[in-house]
Motif scaffolding. Sequence first.
Motif, short mmCIF file in Angstrom:
data_model
loop_
_atom_site.label_atom_id
_atom_site.label_comp_id
_atom_site.label_asym_id
_atom_site.label_seq_id
_atom_site.Cartn_x
_atom_site.Cartn_y
_atom_site.Cartn_z
N ALA A 89 0.85 -1.19 0.00
CA ALA A 89 0.00 0.00 0.00
C ALA A 89 0.88 1.24 0.00
O ALA A 89 1.92 1.27 0.64
N TRP A 92 -3.04 4.68 3.40
CA TRP A 92 -4.31 4.12 3.85
C TRP A 92 -5.06 5.15 4.66
O TRP A 92 -4.49 6.10 5.18
N TYR A 101 -10.85 0.37 7.12
CA TYR A 101 -9.55 0.79 6.61
C TYR A 101 -9.60 0.72 5.09
O TYR A 101 -9.96 -0.31 4.53
N THR A 102 -9.20 1.77 4.41
CA THR A 102 -9.15 1.80 2.95
C THR A 102 -7.68 1.93 2.55
O THR A 102 -7.02 2.93 2.88
N PHE A 103 -7.17 0.93 1.83
CA PHE A 103 -5.78 0.91 1.40
C PHE A 103 -5.70 1.28 -0.07
O PHE A 103 -6.49 0.81 -0.89
#
Length: 116
Positions: A89, A92, A101-103
């Motif tokens: 990543a 994030w 959580y958005t990676f």
Amino acid sequence: MIRYLRGPAAAAVLGSLLLATFLFYLAYTTTTVLVPAQGGTYVEGVAGSPSLVNPFLSRYNQVDQDLAALIFSGLTRLNEQGEPTPDLARRWEISEDGRTYTFHLRRDVLWHDGQP
């Protein structure tokens, strides 16, 4: 009797201090720094045998954990201070409630077959 032992005892203590100082200086100035060469072969020995080379299933087998760490990359990895840093990543985001959580992956990440 004690008078006769003071001289040799003092010499022994002084000699020990000088020897310790010399050995410390020698160890401090002649330490070896290994610099890895680019390319070549990496060999690692383990005590035991692998059973599940899967990062999700290798929690209780140290051999599987070592192999998974060598083979698989994660979204993040831990630095020397134990803090997460980017691996696959590039960044994030964490939701307000801390449950999502958005990676965002790096652009140069490829699958094992070379496909993006």
